[in-house]
Scaffold this motif. Sequence first.
Motif, PDB file in Angstrom:
ATOM      1  N   GLY A 136       1.171  -1.445  -0.026  1.00  0.00           N
ATOM      2  CA  GLY A 136       0.128   0.542  -0.150  1.00  0.00           C
ATOM      3  C   GLY A 136       0.628   1.572   0.124  1.00  0.00           C
ATOM      4  N   GLU A 137       2.170   1.471  -0.004  1.00  0.00           N
ATOM      5  CA  GLU A 137       2.857   2.612  -0.410  1.00  0.00           C
ATOM      6  C   GLU A 137       3.071   2.343  -2.033  1.00  0.00           C
ATOM      7  OE1 GLU A 137       6.097   0.346   2.218  1.00  0.00           O
ATOM      8  OE2 GLU A 137       6.671   0.185   0.884  1.00  0.00           O
ATOM      9  N   ILE A 138       2.478   4.506  -1.712  1.00  0.00           N
ATOM     10  CA  ILE A 138       3.131   4.552  -2.754  1.00  0.00           C
ATOM     11  C   ILE A 138       4.075   4.882  -3.583  1.00  0.00           C
ATOM     12  CG2 ILE A 138       2.057   6.862  -4.873  1.00  0.00           C
ATOM     13  CD1 ILE A 138      -0.163   7.301  -2.370  1.00  0.00           C
ATOM     14  N   LEU A 139       4.027   4.252  -4.913  1.00  0.00           N
ATOM     15  CA  LEU A 139       5.777   4.718  -5.009  1.00  0.00           C
ATOM     16  C   LEU A 139       5.487   5.929  -6.244  1.00  0.00           C
ATOM     17  CD1 LEU A 139       6.291   1.189  -6.752  1.00  0.00           C
ATOM     18  CD2 LEU A 139       7.037   1.618  -4.051  1.00  0.00           C
ATOM     19  N   TRP A 140       4.389   6.295  -6.776  1.00  0.00           N
ATOM     20  CA  TRP A 140       4.848   7.555  -7.882  1.00  0.00           C
ATOM     21  C   TRP A 140       3.038   7.891  -8.267  1.00  0.00           C
ATOM     22  CZ3 TRP A 140       2.105   7.022 -12.339  1.00  0.00           C
ATOM     23  CH2 TRP A 140       1.991   5.476 -13.505  1.00  0.00           C
ATOM     24  N   VAL A 154       1.999  -1.491 -21.693  1.00  0.00           N
ATOM     25  CA  VAL A 154       2.268  -1.861 -23.310  1.00  0.00           C
ATOM     26  C   VAL A 154       3.493  -1.572 -22.589  1.00  0.00           C
ATOM     27  CG1 VAL A 154       2.996  -1.476 -25.651  1.00  0.00           C
ATOM     28  CG2 VAL A 154       0.758  -1.112 -24.811  1.00  0.00           C
ATOM     29  N   ASP A 155       4.843  -3.219 -22.980  1.00  0.00           N
ATOM     30  CA  ASP A 155       5.882  -2.886 -22.326  1.00  0.00           C
ATOM     31  C   ASP A 155       6.492  -1.909 -21.149  1.00  0.00           C
ATOM     32  OD1 ASP A 155       6.238  -4.086 -24.660  1.00  0.00           O
ATOM     33  OD2 ASP A 155       6.853  -3.089 -25.858  1.00  0.00           O
ATOM     34  N   ASP A 156       7.150  -1.268 -20.948  1.00  0.00           N
ATOM     35  CA  ASP A 156       7.611   0.089 -20.126  1.00  0.00           C
ATOM     36  C   ASP A 156       6.743   1.109 -19.899  1.00  0.00           C
ATOM     37  OD1 ASP A 156       8.131   1.210 -22.768  1.00  0.00           O
ATOM     38  OD2 ASP A 156      10.568   2.316 -22.151  1.00  0.00           O
ATOM     39  N   LYS A 157       5.484   0.706 -20.966  1.00  0.00           N
ATOM     40  CA  LYS A 157       4.552   1.705 -20.501  1.00  0.00           C
ATOM     41  C   LYS A 157       3.412   1.560 -20.129  1.00  0.00           C
ATOM     42  CE  LYS A 157       6.102   3.802 -25.089  1.00  0.00           C
ATOM     43  NZ  LYS A 157       6.986   2.126 -25.410  1.00  0.00           N
ATOM     44  N   LEU A 158       2.361   2.737 -19.326  1.00  0.00           N
ATOM     45  CA  LEU A 158       1.181   3.220 -18.544  1.00  0.00           C
ATOM     46  C   LEU A 158       0.053   4.153 -19.985  1.00  0.00           C
ATOM     47  CD1 LEU A 158      -0.160   1.156 -16.111  1.00  0.00           C
ATOM     48  CD2 LEU A 158      -0.291   3.371 -15.406  1.00  0.00           C
ATOM     49  N   VAL A 159      -0.301   2.744 -20.153  1.00  0.00           N
ATOM     50  CA  VAL A 159      -0.777   3.842 -21.436  1.00  0.00           C
ATOM     51  C   VAL A 159      -2.619   4.339 -21.344  1.00  0.00           C
ATOM     52  CG1 VAL A 159      -1.896   4.004 -24.400  1.00  0.00           C
ATOM     53  CG2 VAL A 159       0.817   2.783 -23.717  1.00  0.00           C
ATOM     54  N   TYR A 160      -3.765   4.787 -21.564  1.00  0.00           N
ATOM     55  CA  TYR A 160      -4.573   5.377 -21.000  1.00  0.00           C
ATOM     56  C   TYR A 160      -5.116   6.502 -22.099  1.00  0.00           C
ATOM     57  CZ  TYR A 160      -3.731   9.244 -18.046  1.00  0.00           C
ATOM     58  OH  TYR A 160      -2.420  10.564 -18.070  1.00  0.00           O
ATOM     59  N   SER A 161      -6.536   6.630 -22.536  1.00  0.00           N
ATOM     60  CA  SER A 161      -7.306   7.374 -23.204  1.00  0.00           C
ATOM     61  C   SER A 161      -7.884   8.499 -22.178  1.00  0.00           C
ATOM     62  CB  SER A 161      -8.508   6.798 -24.223  1.00  0.00           C
ATOM     63  OG  SER A 161      -7.743   5.582 -24.853  1.00  0.00           O
ATOM     64  N   ALA A 162      -7.861  10.005 -22.513  1.00  0.00           N
ATOM     65  CA  ALA A 162      -7.783  11.052 -22.033  1.00  0.00           C
ATOM     66  C   ALA A 162      -9.250  11.429 -22.583  1.00  0.00           C
ATOM     67  CB  ALA A 162      -6.774  11.746 -21.180  1.00  0.00           C
ATOM     68  N   LYS A 167       6.630   9.316 -15.209  1.00  0.00           N
ATOM     69  CA  LYS A 167       7.072  10.452 -16.377  1.00  0.00           C
ATOM     70  C   LYS A 167       6.335  10.117 -17.532  1.00  0.00           C
ATOM     71  CE  LYS A 167      11.626  11.889 -13.639  1.00  0.00           C
ATOM     72  NZ  LYS A 167      12.189  12.466 -14.061  1.00  0.00           N
ATOM     73  N   ILE A 168       6.422  11.162 -18.243  1.00  0.00           N
ATOM     74  CA  ILE A 168       5.323  11.537 -19.531  1.00  0.00           C
ATOM     75  C   ILE A 168       6.231  10.828 -20.778  1.00  0.00           C
ATOM     76  CG2 ILE A 168       3.894  12.175 -21.326  1.00  0.00           C
ATOM     77  CD1 ILE A 168       2.750  14.511 -19.271  1.00  0.00           C
ATOM     78  N   ILE A 169       5.957   9.900 -21.057  1.00  0.00           N
ATOM     79  CA  ILE A 169       6.973   8.888 -23.097  1.00  0.00           C
ATOM     80  C   ILE A 169       5.831  10.057 -22.715  1.00  0.00           C
ATOM     81  CG2 ILE A 169       7.710   7.126 -23.928  1.00  0.00           C
ATOM     82  CD1 ILE A 169       7.771   5.548 -21.160  1.00  0.00           C
ATOM     83  N   TRP A 170       4.985   9.351 -24.516  1.00  0.00           N
ATOM     84  CA  TRP A 170       4.057  10.817 -25.156  1.00  0.00           C
ATOM     85  C   TRP A 170       3.082  10.803 -24.760  1.00  0.00           C
ATOM     86  CZ3 TRP A 170       0.061   7.396 -27.128  1.00  0.00           C
ATOM     87  CH2 TRP A 170       0.829   6.331 -27.081  1.00  0.00           C
ATOM     88  N   LYS A 171       2.449  11.653 -25.537  1.00  0.00           N
ATOM     89  CA  LYS A 171       0.954  12.397 -25.740  1.00  0.00           C
ATOM     90  C   LYS A 171       0.434  12.350 -26.525  1.00  0.00           C
ATOM     91  CE  LYS A 171      -1.561  15.708 -23.446  1.00  0.00           C
ATOM     92  NZ  LYS A 171      -2.074  17.188 -22.961  1.00  0.00           N
ATOM     93  N   VAL A 172      -0.637  12.083 -27.459  1.00  0.00           N
ATOM     94  CA  VAL A 172      -0.529  12.328 -28.762  1.00  0.00           C
ATOM     95  C   VAL A 172      -2.211  13.151 -29.173  1.00  0.00           C
ATOM     96  CG1 VAL A 172       0.671  11.080 -30.347  1.00  0.00           C
ATOM     97  CG2 VAL A 172      -1.263  10.183 -29.371  1.00  0.00           C
TER      98      VAL A 172
END
Length: 415
Positions: A149-153, A173-181, A198-203
């Motif tokens: 229950g410890e927050i890592l980020w 997806v591999d090293d990424k956490l991906v979601y639609s906004a 941290k943000i890797i990409w935003k499209v």
Amino acid sequence: MKCKFAFCAFAILLAAQAKAEDWPEFRGPTGQGLSASKNLPTEWSATKNVRWKQAIPGAGWASPAVSKGQIFLTTSVLGNDAGPSLHALCLEATTGKILWDKEVFSSAENKPASIHSKNSQASPTPLIENDKIYVHFGHHGTACLNRAGEILWRNNSLGYEPVHGNGGSPIIVDDKLVYSADGASDPFIAALDKTTGKIIWKVARQADVNQKFSFCTPLLINVNGQPQIISPGSGVVLSLDPKEGREIWRVRYKGGYSVVPRPVVGQGLLFICTGFNRADLLAIRPDGQGDVTETHIAWRTTKGAPLTPSLLLIGEELYAVADSGLASCWDARTGTVHWQEKVDGNYSASPIAAEGKIYLQNETGTGTVLAVGKEFKKLATNSFDEERTLASYAVADDALFIRTDKNLYCIAEKK
């Protein structure tokens, strides 16, 4: 292409069987509602085949995620004239005991916002990978915790103006956490570093629609060796290259918004629904490049297409339950209707399948069990005495986990 794509779908099914003891994300280990469990109960009630029942504090429609004997949920606690206090919970799967309850985003960080009567401030389902638990609260932010229950980020830098609250869950997806906004304006898809947040990409999602908000969970597929992130939204479904978010292909649809159902894949096709006000169900060949609206839709239908529940693909048959309770079975490759029958109630939860049975859950706590097959056969109807139920099932250790507005139930055959 068909052989390679069919092999990919078969590999997805094998993955579900190999990890049948866990249900680590929305719609299970494949993200498509398939369970390899062999002894799920067909009948239950508020007392029958109830292994345990646990009251859940706060409010939320996040479906349960289950991993290594632990259940993870999110919930929202509202204060007077303050924003929601957003929590992650961990429960013991064998007893339902709450092991910890962690505030992830405080009410001071979150502005009060209106939500739809069928939504909550804690609707996206947690996602578990190994010993990391990822929780997502839409425009309020995303976080990673460990099993203690410890927050890592945490990352709440990608806020947007919501409409009706939040809904879609993230994927890994591999090293990424991906979601639609997809909010009121400027919808986008984001990829965070799953280790740091941290943000890797935003499209940006470019679509010619007036109402831009949607609530869909993406799906990762592989076509001819190329991974694709499939992200339906208002007016368009996008296929993105996971590495940098580059668009591979798109299919446009008129008028669709508030898209909720998660895609399913198989038989060489990708199946999506196009949202309100009138849903269409599209079967798309996912091997295109660019705008393939006019070339890659294999078949489409309107009758029976759900607005909220996700689809279910079992072998050569595609199943759905519409919000109004019309259950359907189509030939997945051609769209030929095998049957369409009314089942009790209205529906928001997505169906699941296990051992030749389809499990539906309506909005007032009634669970209907159907037989898989080209002929309609109802096996059972089960009630929780009018407990409101919008969350989808989770399955683990031959048990169903069902979240109602007040409780979490573990439903299993008595041993």
